[in-house]
Design a protein around this motif. Structure first.
Motif, PDB file in Angstrom:
ATOM      1  N   ILE A   1      10.950  -9.022  12.977  1.00 65.18           N
ATOM      2  CA  ILE A   1      11.430  -8.520  11.693  1.00 65.18           C
ATOM      3  C   ILE A   1      10.370  -8.425  10.708  1.00 65.18           C
ATOM      4  CG2 ILE A   1      12.405 -10.618  10.389  1.00 65.18           C
ATOM      5  CD1 ILE A   1      14.818  -9.049   9.756  1.00 65.18           C
ATOM      6  N   HIS A   2      10.440  -7.417   9.808  1.00 64.45           N
ATOM      7  CA  HIS A   2       9.691  -7.340   8.825  1.00 64.45           C
ATOM      8  C   HIS A   2      10.368  -7.006   7.364  1.00 64.45           C
ATOM      9  CE1 HIS A   2       7.084  -6.244  12.267  1.00 64.45           C
ATOM     10  NE2 HIS A   2       5.946  -6.310  11.580  1.00 64.45           N
ATOM     11  N   LEU A   3       9.692  -7.168   6.457  1.00 67.13           N
ATOM     12  CA  LEU A   3      10.145  -6.998   4.994  1.00 67.13           C
ATOM     13  C   LEU A   3       9.481  -5.913   4.203  1.00 67.13           C
ATOM     14  CD1 LEU A   3      12.074  -7.878   2.601  1.00 67.13           C
ATOM     15  CD2 LEU A   3       9.786  -9.378   1.969  1.00 67.13           C
ATOM     16  N   GLN A   4      10.136  -5.032   3.570  1.00 70.51           N
ATOM     17  CA  GLN A   4       9.829  -3.937   3.044  1.00 70.51           C
ATOM     18  C   GLN A   4      10.342  -3.958   1.451  1.00 70.51           C
ATOM     19  OE1 GLN A   4       8.996   0.459   4.072  1.00 70.51           O
ATOM     20  NE2 GLN A   4      10.814   0.656   2.618  1.00 70.51           N
ATOM     21  N   GLU A   5       9.544  -4.184   0.517  1.00 69.01           N
ATOM     22  CA  GLU A   5       9.785  -4.144  -0.832  1.00 69.01           C
ATOM     23  C   GLU A   5       9.508  -2.818  -1.344  1.00 69.01           C
ATOM     24  OE1 GLU A   5      11.570  -6.224  -2.120  1.00 69.01           O
ATOM     25  OE2 GLU A   5      11.038  -8.277  -2.540  1.00 69.01           O
TER      26      GLU A   5
ATOM     27  N   GLY B   1      -3.081  -8.940   2.966  1.00 74.53           N
ATOM     28  CA  GLY B   1      -2.577  -8.765   4.420  1.00 74.53           C
ATOM     29  C   GLY B   1      -1.389  -7.799   4.518  1.00 74.53           C
ATOM     30  N   SER B   2      -0.607  -7.811   3.272  1.00 67.54           N
ATOM     31  CA  SER B   2       0.289  -7.072   3.312  1.00 67.54           C
ATOM     32  C   SER B   2       0.051  -5.513   3.211  1.00 67.54           C
ATOM     33  CB  SER B   2       1.380  -7.379   2.115  1.00 67.54           C
ATOM     34  OG  SER B   2       1.931  -8.893   2.152  1.00 67.54           O
ATOM     35  N   LYS B   3       0.959  -4.566   3.368  1.00 68.77           N
ATOM     36  CA  LYS B   3       0.314  -3.131   3.541  1.00 68.77           C
ATOM     37  C   LYS B   3       1.114  -2.329   2.539  1.00 68.77           C
ATOM     38  CE  LYS B   3       0.094   0.659   6.775  1.00 68.77           C
ATOM     39  NZ  LYS B   3       0.520   1.028   8.040  1.00 68.77           N
ATOM     40  N   ILE B   4       0.443  -1.807   1.558  1.00 71.17           N
ATOM     41  CA  ILE B   4       0.898  -0.922   0.687  1.00 71.17           C
ATOM     42  C   ILE B   4       0.897   0.435   0.995  1.00 71.17           C
ATOM     43  CG2 ILE B   4      -1.215  -0.423  -0.666  1.00 71.17           C
ATOM     44  CD1 ILE B   4       2.176  -1.135  -2.526  1.00 71.17           C
ATOM     45  N   ARG B   5       2.264   1.246   0.678  1.00 70.00           N
ATOM     46  CA  ARG B   5       2.017   2.628   1.313  1.00 70.00           C
ATOM     47  C   ARG B   5       2.801   3.601   0.148  1.00 70.00           C
ATOM     48  NH1 ARG B   5       6.620   5.266   3.838  1.00 70.00           N
ATOM     49  NH2 ARG B   5       7.518   2.998   4.145  1.00 70.00           N
ATOM     50  N   MET B   6       2.023   4.468  -0.341  1.00 75.00           N
ATOM     51  CA  MET B   6       2.437   5.291  -1.448  1.00 75.00           C
ATOM     52  C   MET B   6       3.356   6.398  -0.706  1.00 75.00           C
ATOM     53  SD  MET B   6       0.643   3.762  -3.945  1.00 75.00           S
ATOM     54  CE  MET B   6      -0.520   2.755  -4.407  1.00 75.00           C
TER      55      MET B   6
ATOM     56  N   LYS C   1       7.345   6.322  -5.387  1.00 74.32           N
ATOM     57  CA  LYS C   1       7.555   5.092  -5.085  1.00 74.32           C
ATOM     58  C   LYS C   1       6.567   4.465  -4.498  1.00 74.32           C
ATOM     59  CE  LYS C   1      11.458   6.153  -2.997  1.00 74.32           C
ATOM     60  NZ  LYS C   1      12.686   5.993  -2.208  1.00 74.32           N
ATOM     61  N   MET C   2       6.483   3.072  -4.236  1.00 72.86           N
ATOM     62  CA  MET C   2       5.653   2.473  -3.689  1.00 72.86           C
ATOM     63  C   MET C   2       6.308   1.629  -2.545  1.00 72.86           C
ATOM     64  SD  MET C   2       2.718   1.507  -6.716  1.00 72.86           S
ATOM     65  CE  MET C   2       4.063   1.755  -7.802  1.00 72.86           C
ATOM     66  N   HIS C   3       5.778   1.531  -1.306  1.00 68.30           N
ATOM     67  CA  HIS C   3       6.443   0.339  -0.385  1.00 68.30           C
ATOM     68  C   HIS C   3       5.323  -0.776  -0.067  1.00 68.30           C
ATOM     69  CE1 HIS C   3       9.279   3.489   0.004  1.00 68.30           C
ATOM     70  NE2 HIS C   3       8.542   4.357  -0.018  1.00 68.30           N
ATOM     71  N   LEU C   4       5.970  -1.933   0.164  1.00 70.02           N
ATOM     72  CA  LEU C   4       4.906  -3.103   0.455  1.00 70.02           C
ATOM     73  C   LEU C   4       5.739  -3.733   1.587  1.00 70.02           C
ATOM     74  CD1 LEU C   4       2.351  -4.600  -0.525  1.00 70.02           C
ATOM     75  CD2 LEU C   4       4.153  -6.389  -1.429  1.00 70.02           C
ATOM     76  N   GLU C   5       4.962  -3.564   2.905  1.00 69.61           N
ATOM     77  CA  GLU C   5       5.493  -4.217   4.168  1.00 69.61           C
ATOM     78  C   GLU C   5       4.753  -5.493   4.288  1.00 69.61           C
ATOM     79  OE1 GLU C   5       4.682  -1.064   6.968  1.00 69.61           O
ATOM     80  OE2 GLU C   5       5.784   0.304   6.053  1.00 69.61           O
ATOM     81  N   SER C   6       5.563  -6.350   4.810  1.00 70.01           N
ATOM     82  CA  SER C   6       5.192  -7.574   4.900  1.00 70.01           C
ATOM     83  C   SER C   6       5.534  -8.239   6.212  1.00 70.01           C
ATOM     84  CB  SER C   6       5.477  -8.786   3.582  1.00 70.01           C
ATOM     85  OG  SER C   6       4.961  -8.151   2.229  1.00 70.01           O
ATOM     86  N   GLN C   7       4.711  -9.213   6.710  1.00 71.36           N
ATOM     87  CA  GLN C   7       5.062 -10.165   8.121  1.00 71.36           C
ATOM     88  C   GLN C   7       5.559 -11.344   7.524  1.00 71.36           C
ATOM     89  OE1 GLN C   7       1.811  -9.467  10.623  1.00 71.36           O
ATOM     90  NE2 GLN C   7       2.260  -7.605  11.356  1.00 71.36           N
ATOM     91  N   LYS C   8       6.476 -11.880   8.577  1.00 70.57           N
ATOM     92  CA  LYS C   8       6.805 -13.068   8.251  1.00 70.57           C
ATOM     93  C   LYS C   8       6.104 -14.330   8.636  1.00 70.57           C
ATOM     94  CE  LYS C   8       9.202 -12.778  12.729  1.00 70.57           C
ATOM     95  NZ  LYS C   8       8.491 -11.926  13.136  1.00 70.57           N
ATOM     96  N   SER C   9       6.219 -15.397   8.130  1.00 74.96           N
ATOM     97  CA  SER C   9       5.880 -16.882   8.872  1.00 74.96           C
ATOM     98  C   SER C   9       6.963 -17.615   8.836  1.00 74.96           C
ATOM     99  CB  SER C   9       4.829 -17.643   7.815  1.00 74.96           C
ATOM    100  OG  SER C   9       5.315 -17.795   6.784  1.00 74.96           O
ATOM    101  N   ARG C  10       7.027 -18.364  10.337  1.00 72.51           N
ATOM    102  CA  ARG C  10       8.094 -19.140  10.604  1.00 72.51           C
ATOM    103  C   ARG C  10       8.171 -20.648  10.507  1.00 72.51           C
ATOM    104  NH1 ARG C  10      10.807 -18.504  16.587  1.00 72.51           N
ATOM    105  NH2 ARG C  10      12.642 -19.802  16.237  1.00 72.51           N
ATOM    106  N   GLN C  11       8.991 -21.089  10.153  1.00 71.37           N
ATOM    107  CA  GLN C  11       9.047 -22.677   9.918  1.00 71.37           C
ATOM    108  C   GLN C  11      10.549 -23.000  10.664  1.00 71.37           C
ATOM    109  OE1 GLN C  11       8.013 -24.816   6.711  1.00 71.37           O
ATOM    110  NE2 GLN C  11       8.295 -26.684   7.434  1.00 71.37           N
ATOM    111  N   GLY C  12      10.705 -23.232  11.791  1.00 70.70           N
ATOM    112  CA  GLY C  12      12.194 -23.592  12.297  1.00 70.70           C
ATOM    113  C   GLY C  12      12.752 -22.265  12.531  1.00 70.70           C
ATOM    114  N   ASN C  13      14.131 -22.354  11.909  1.00 70.89           N
ATOM    115  CA  ASN C  13      14.872 -21.078  12.245  1.00 70.89           C
ATOM    116  C   ASN C  13      14.823 -20.357  10.802  1.00 70.89           C
ATOM    117  OD1 ASN C  13      15.907 -21.401  14.445  1.00 70.89           O
ATOM    118  ND2 ASN C  13      17.653 -22.562  13.745  1.00 70.89           N
ATOM    119  N   VAL C  14      13.864 -20.807   9.764  1.00 70.60           N
ATOM    120  CA  VAL C  14      13.715 -20.114   8.498  1.00 70.60           C
ATOM    121  C   VAL C  14      12.238 -19.241   8.568  1.00 70.60           C
ATOM    122  CG1 VAL C  14      13.086 -20.398   5.886  1.00 70.60           C
ATOM    123  CG2 VAL C  14      14.589 -21.987   7.139  1.00 70.60           C
ATOM    124  N   TYR C  15      12.315 -17.888   8.038  1.00 73.99           N
ATOM    125  CA  TYR C  15      11.318 -16.830   8.102  1.00 73.99           C
ATOM    126  C   TYR C  15      10.990 -16.626   6.561  1.00 73.99           C
ATOM    127  CZ  TYR C  15      12.611 -16.163  12.845  1.00 73.99           C
ATOM    128  OH  TYR C  15      12.943 -16.358  14.311  1.00 73.99           O
TER     129      TYR C  15
END
Length: 741
Positions: free
Chosen positions: A266-270, A327-332, A336-350
């Motif tokens: 899963i990825h996040l987009q702000e 390391g996060s990716k900015i997209r124009m 609007k601007m979109h910032l795409e980020s990848q997760k880091s995992r610790q147990g079941n929490v991303y």
């Protein structure tokens, strides 16, 4: 056919802007077919009332005014009686007052109040409304944030969640989870961050969901708002949106996702919107500023050109900086601007990397760059969004060599335009030109002078643009002489127009600066005298470190030499070097430095800089070095800023201390001769001081340290002419620094 009937509205929620209003439905049967007609209505109470926010920091005991806006929604007059509640936050001298509102009338009232405590109050005000044939009492909730320095708290209204810290606040709209931020003075800034989107493909589920739980917590001087969501599209996912507001005006936002599955891709987009003003962007490895009237939008910027993890906008109301994890990716896209980020995992929490927004913590682009990089800011020069590059950035023309020029644009959309090139008021070139495409003008196409005023008029279908610069053409020869003048060994250098003189045994600076045989410096050569605040006083011009006055400098060892130096474009400059070793002064013992006063043949131009050989154990970059010159008392200071009322200052009458910006010049009275001081990009301040005896012009700057561990100041330039020249026309000189000494 007209059908008339009446209807009655029962009590219910007020209609929300952007939502479907309630309707009146009528079923009509015609010819055996039933159809429904609907009419939307916007129900309102007879009188609406709204409290205005308080735009300043408060303290307990302050006397304030509660400002209310009232509107009569009826067509007939009403008598409105407002009953204010008892509160732990506000005390009212009169808790009840009445006023008559005519039909559809709007009124503004201010109610005196005392601050009992700071925090968030959301009390119901009772409004009793009487009109001919009717009476109604309604409850109207009035929310107020009573903010003060050091106070942090949470607040909730019908439409928003808020957190407050000092003069700053963050708001999350309940309808769509859009986040805004602001300050006491400005209200909401022109910035909005939309609900996070998780994917891929990305889902806008959170823009429609209500949080299952809302929490606030405190960490050091910050307050954290946490919104808990349960995903419907992915029932195994629970999401926490965290927003941390620091007292200094910094917002940190990050997302945590808890998943019951063993693995998850899963990825996040702000996504955020910002109405940029004077915006600084890291593009193609440079820092680029867009500050023309036709401002840039994200659609104008290629995403691939963003070369770092920040931007800064000098908004009219307040500076705003945004930065994100490398390391996060900015997209124009569009507006609007979109910032795409990848997760880091610790147990079941991303955990997804945070995004930061400065709404007051950082005041310029260099501070935001430092925060984003986690190190000291770079020393990059600023480029304009559309700039004209002459001669590859070199302000000096070379004989019999064609002149290159091009428009460099950092926008994503190509411009085509007609262009007229004017050199010294004579048209030299007219043709179509594309941006980022170099052109060359043959050397013989213009009648070159020592100082050349270059103008380009650029025309497109929608605007005309004007670019003015100065280019220099060195010609002639430089003479150097060592003479005995009034008992002192004197070094004198003449470039055909400008002449400088120095004597090591007299004064560790230059004591004479003549342009076309006119002396500009006030000095006492060959004596040392008491004058104004100084004893001894020699006058002239010198550069040096702080807290080392003329008296102390004269005790130290100073030597002179004629030198040739080369700048970063391999232009040869000639001048006088003044070497000083500090051995007596307790604070600066061990310091060794050289002052350079250099020029080129036939130019009314003098460059001044310092090279530090031994730093006396100081880091030196933060030491404020000065360039100090005393001018003849027959000078006037003229400012070019037409926003100022005071533009001309005459010397010799009374004490004046004036802080200067770039656009100014000093003029010899009774002539058209002008001196322009162009300071370097590290300039801290420039002061013009005068009384009935002296005129002193002082510029303060910081040292630089290059990758070869050389310590030096960037050059300042003294430019002399009779023309009206602005500092922006001379800006090309700021591209110079001296590399070979």
């Amino acid at each position: 056919m007209t059908i008339t009937d009446t209807f009655f509205l029962t009590e219910g929620p007020e209609a929300e802007k952007g939502k479907t209003f309630p309707t009146i439905a009528v079923n009509i049967a015609a010819g055996g077919t039933m159809t429904t007609f609907k009419l939307g209505i916007c129900p309102k109470t007879p009188v609406t009332i709204m409290a205005k926010p308080i735009h300043y920091a408060l303290q307990e005991g302050f006397e304030i005014a509660l400002d209310l806006e009232l509107e009569n929604n009826l067509t007939e007059s009403v008598q409105a009686t407002i009953m204010l509640p008892e509160s732990e936050y506000l005390s009212f001298k009169d808790s009840t007052f009445s006023l008559l509102l005519k039909g559809k009338e709007k009124r503004f009232v201010s109610i005196p109040a005392s601050i009992l405590a700071l925090g968030f109050t959301n009390e119901d005000i009772l409004v009793q409304v009487k009109w001919q044939g009717g009476e109604l009492t309604v409850n109207k909730p009035i929310a107020l944030a009573l903010k003060g320095i050091g106070e942090r708290f949470f607040g909730e209204t019908k439409d928003y969640y808020h957190v407050f810290n000092g003069i700053y606040q963050v708001n999350v709209r309940k309808a769509d989870n859009v986040m805004t931020a602001g300050t006491n003075q400005t209200g909401n800034l022109p910035f909005a961050m939309f609900a996070p989107m998780l994917g891929k493909p990305y889902s806008n589920e959170l823009s429609k969901k209500k949080p299952e739980k809302v929490e606030t917590s405190y960490e050091k001087t910050s307050i954290i708002l946490t919104l808990h969501y349960q995903s419907t599209e992915h029932p195994d996912n629970s999401i926490k949106l965290n927003i941390q507001l620091f007292a200094e005006g910094l917002v940190k936002r990050w997302v945590l996702l808890e998943n019951k599955q063993t693995s998850l891709d899963i990825h996040l987009q702000e996504t955020f919107y910002h109405d940029w003003a004077e915006v600084y962007l890291p593009l193609k490895g440079e820092v680029v500023v867009f500050k023309e009237a036709d401002m840039v939008e994200p659609r104008d910027i290629a995403s691939k050109d963003m070369s770092s993890n920040w931007y800064f906008s000098q908004d009219q109301s307040s500076p705003v900086g945004v930065y994100w994890t490398q390391g996060s990716k900015i997209r124009m896209e569009g507006w609007k601007m979109h910032l795409e980020s990848q997760k880091s995992r610790q147990g079941n929490v991303y955990s997804f990397p945070p995004l930061y927004m400065s709404i007051g913590a950082y005041r310029n682009w260099r501070e935001v760059e430092s925060a984003a990089a986690g190190i000291q800011a770079s020393k990059k020069e600023i480029h304009k969004g559309l700039e004209l590059i002459w001669n590859g950035g070199n302000p000096m023309l070379e004989a019999n060599t064609s002149l290159s020029y091009q428009f460099a644009s950092y926008r994503n959309n190509a411009l085509k335009f007609d262009m007229d090139l004017i050199i010294n008021n004579a048209s030299a070139h007219l043709q179509d030109l594309k941006v980022n495409t170099p052109l060359h003008l043959p050397f013989e196409a213009a009648a070159w002078q020592a100082v050349n005023k270059m103008t380009i008029v650029m025309k497109t279908e929608i605007r005309e643009s004007y670019f003015d610069n100065i280019l220099f053409y060195p010609q002639g020869r430089i003479t150097k002489n060592i003479i005995n003048e009034k008992g002192f060994e004197t070094y004198r250098l003449h470039n055909g127009i400008l002449e400088i003189s120095a004597a090591a045994d007299y004064y560790p600076g230059i004591f004479s600066l003549q342009v076309n045989e006119t002396e500009w410096l006030d000095q006492a050569f060959p004596e040392l005298i008491a004058k104004s605040w100084w004893n001894p006083w020699a006058g002239g011009m010198k550069a040096g470190p702080p807290d080392l006055n003329d008296y102390s400098m004269m005790k130290e060892s100073t030597k002179l030499a004629f030198v040739d130096v080369w700048d970063n474009f391999a232009n040869k400059w000639s001048g006088i070097r003044i070497d000083t070793d500090i051995n007596q002064h307790s604070q600066w013992r061990g310091l060794s430095f050289s002052q350079y006063f250099v020029t080129m043949p036939g130019l009314p131009l003098l460059a001044v800089f310092v090279s530090v050989h031994k730093t006396a154990g100081r880091k030196m970059e933060k030491e404020q070095w000065h360039t100090n010159l005393f001018l003849h008392n027959n000078c006037t200071l003229q400012l070019a800023d037409h926003k100022l009322h005071n533009r001309v200052y005459t010397s010799g009458a009374m004490e004046q201390d004036i802080t200067l910006k770039e656009d100014f010049h000093v003029k010899l009275q009774g002539t058209e001769d002008k001196l322009h001081l162009l300071t370097d990009r590290n300039r801290i301040s420039t002061q013009y001081y005068t009384n009935n005896e002296i005129i002193q012009l002082v510029s303060m700057t910081n040292c630089e340290r290059d990758n070869q561990n050389r310590v030096f100041t960037l050059p300042s330039f003294l430019y002399f002419d009779k023309m009206n020249v602005t500092s922006s026309q001379l800006d090309i000189l700021k591209s110079l620094w001296f590399t070979k000494l």
